[in-house]
Design an enzyme around this catalytic site. Structure first.
Site, short mmCIF file in Angstrom:
data_model
loop_
_atom_site.label_atom_id
_atom_site.label_comp_id
_atom_site.label_asym_id
_atom_site.label_seq_id
_atom_site.Cartn_x
_atom_site.Cartn_y
_atom_site.Cartn_z
CG ASP A 157 0.47 -2.55 6.27
OD1 ASP A 157 -0.49 -2.66 7.06
OD2 ASP A 157 0.43 -1.84 5.25
CB CYS A 213 -3.72 3.25 -1.68
SG CYS A 213 -4.92 4.53 -1.47
CG HIS A 268 -1.92 0.98 1.38
ND1 HIS A 268 -1.68 2.29 1.71
CD2 HIS A 268 -3.25 0.88 1.19
CE1 HIS A 268 -2.83 2.95 1.74
NE2 HIS A 268 -3.80 2.12 1.43
CE LYS A 296 -7.33 -0.27 6.13
NZ LYS A 296 -8.08 0.04 4.90
CD GLN A 342 -6.88 -4.66 3.98
OE1 GLN A 342 -7.81 -5.40 4.28
NE2 GLN A 342 -7.08 -3.40 3.62
N1 PMP Z 1 -1.77 -0.75 4.57
C1 PMP Z 1 -2.70 -1.55 4.04
C2 PMP Z 1 -2.32 -2.94 3.64
C3 PMP Z 1 -4.00 -1.09 3.88
O1 PMP Z 1 -4.93 -1.88 3.36
C4 PMP Z 1 -4.33 0.24 4.28
C5 PMP Z 1 -5.72 0.80 4.10
N2 PMP Z 1 -6.29 0.55 2.85
C6 PMP Z 1 -3.33 1.02 4.84
C7 PMP Z 1 -2.07 0.49 4.97
C8 PMP Z 1 -3.59 2.42 5.31
O2 PMP Z 1 -4.51 2.41 6.37
P1 PMP Z 1 -5.15 3.77 6.91
O3 PMP Z 1 -5.72 4.46 5.71
O4 PMP Z 1 -6.19 3.30 7.87
O5 PMP Z 1 -4.07 4.55 7.56
#
Ligand code: PMP
Length: 405
Positions: free
Chosen positions: A194, A363, A117, A220, A197
């Site tokens: 990270d 993203c 991401h 999430k 997910q």
């Molecule tokens: N890392 C991963 C794997 C994600 O899926 C996401 C959110 N889509 C993020 C980071 C960023 O999370 P946040 O927008 O809640 O800061």
């Protein structure tokens, strides 16, 4: 599974019953979490840690109880290892700032992977720019798994940190983080996982995994927005400097010399999101009352069913088809003449039928570039989804494909 606990699922979208399959972006909230927010503001709101008065002490106690719940969820050695942040992105930025200031110098290397991401790429890129360090990338194999042999080749005496997602937010695949951690540690290199997910879908134990850091977002996992976690091993957190300065994070302040607070407060400058932490604690209680193992098993069955049903449709290409997945499935739809139907068009036609999916680059542009498509359609499940949701989604998709021929 407890669909009735989530009031938003009774909403209608364009006159249709909502089928919410955008859970990788954010999950819906059970009534207990919604009630917790109203309770906090309605009954005991006060700033934490500094007050001698009753409400401040209640707020402090609830905030610290929530920290214990997060520590329990992640199986940390102690709750001092849990730092509350604004979310995964904030956690990674804090780590890049703190770890980067203390540990990274010109010529050093940071390793991420091709499928990260943006929030697990850009803060490291910014660090590399500040320090004159180099960002290295673990490539993907043909089947979109991480190329572990190539990763081994990237590790060197210049490597300072590896930061990888446990579960890809685009492909839903589970990465072999344990192996990555083992290989990195054999070279004395720290690893950040990270978990944005993975924590909502798998039972995560940071001690068993042996990661040095793990980041996640409450929203999430049925919790509120604006709250996240940076877990770090105590040895690391003791050693690293604070990423931000202000109230809460200090022991004593003078113009000559300021000393810092103990863990975890050293990393929590300013008034924390104690309403968010309280509500997240309620989300954790809720998830644990259902059971993370049971949730993981149920969601896995749903994801397998989703992929099977998708595979029955003509001209649908599923990414990382057949691979072990946690929550999300990404795909694209092609016309009979082989031309890709833009994922936005698919998403809009699904929305008109009450089905919420996400389309675009999610993203993760470097991964989408690797797939050589403008984006994907991603359907992602949570514990409240049902096979009927998936049947409705598939019927809606069938209709969309016919309209887009
Ligand atoms: N890392 C991963 C794997 C994600 O899926 C996401 C959110 N889509 C993020 C980071 C960023 O999370 P946040 O927008 O809640 O800061």
């Amino acid at each position: 599974m407890r669909r009735e606990d989530f009031p938003i699922l009774n909403e209608k979208v364009h006159g249709r019953a909502l089928v919410y399959l955008d859970n990788a972006a954010t999950t819906q909230k059970p009534q207990v979490v919604i009630d917790a927010i109203a309770e906090a503001y309605g009954k005991w709101n006060a700033n934490v840690h500094r007050g001698v008065h009753h409400l401040s002490q209640v707020a402090t106690q609830k905030h610290e109880e929530a920290r214990k719940k997060v520590a329990g969820l992640l199986h940390t050695q102690s709750e001092e290892e849990i730092i509350f942040t604004k979310g995964t992105t904030d956690s990674i930025n804090m780590l890049a700032r703190s770890f980067g200031d203390a540990m990274v110098k010109a010529g050093d290397e940071i390793i991420v992977s091709q499928l990260e991401h943006h929030s697990n790429i850009v803060p490291w890129q910014m660090l590399c720019e500040r320090k004159g360090a180099v960002l290295k990338v673990i490539p993907l194999r043909e089947d979109l798994s991480l190329d572990i042999e190539a990763f081994e080749g990237l590790l060197s005496e210049k490597t300072r940190l590896v930061s990888v997602a446990q579960v890809s937010n685009v492909l839903g695949i589970v990465n072999p983080v344990e192996e990555i951690i083992r290989l990195a540690h054999a070279r004395g290199v720290a690893v950040c996982v990270d978990g944005a997910q993975s924590v909502p879908h798998l039972a995560v134990d940071v001690q068993e995994m042996d990661c040095d850091f793990l980041v996640m977002s409450a929203h999430k996992m049925y919790g509120p927005t604006g709250l996240g976690v940076l877990y770090g091993k105590k040895e690391w957190l003791d050693k690293l400097p604070p990423a931000e300065g202000g109230g809460e994070m200090i022991e004593h302040v003078s113009f000559e010399k300021t000393t810092y607070n103990v863990l975890p407060y050293k990393f929590e400058a300013g008034t924390p999101n104690y309403v968010g932490s309280y509500a997240f604690g309620k989300a954790i209680d809720y998830v644990q009352s259902v059971g993370l193992e049971a949730i993981a098993k149920y969601e896995h069955e749903l994801a397998v069913y989703l992929e099977e049903q998708l595979a029955l449709l003509p001209n649908v290409r599923i990414y990382a088809a057949g691979r072990e997945k946690a929550g999300a499935v990404s795909f694209n739809v092609y016309r009979e003449d082989g031309v890709l139907i833009h994922p936005f068009d698919v998403g809009v036609l699904l929305d008109r039928q009450g089905v919420a999916v996400r389309t675009g680059h999610h993203c993760a542009e470097p991964l989408i570039d690797h797939l050589q498509v403008p984006g994907t359609v991603r359907a992602s499940v949570a514990m409240y989804n049902t096979k009927e949701d998936i049947d409705t989604f598939i019927a809606a998709l069938r209709k969309a494909i016919m309209m887009l021929q």
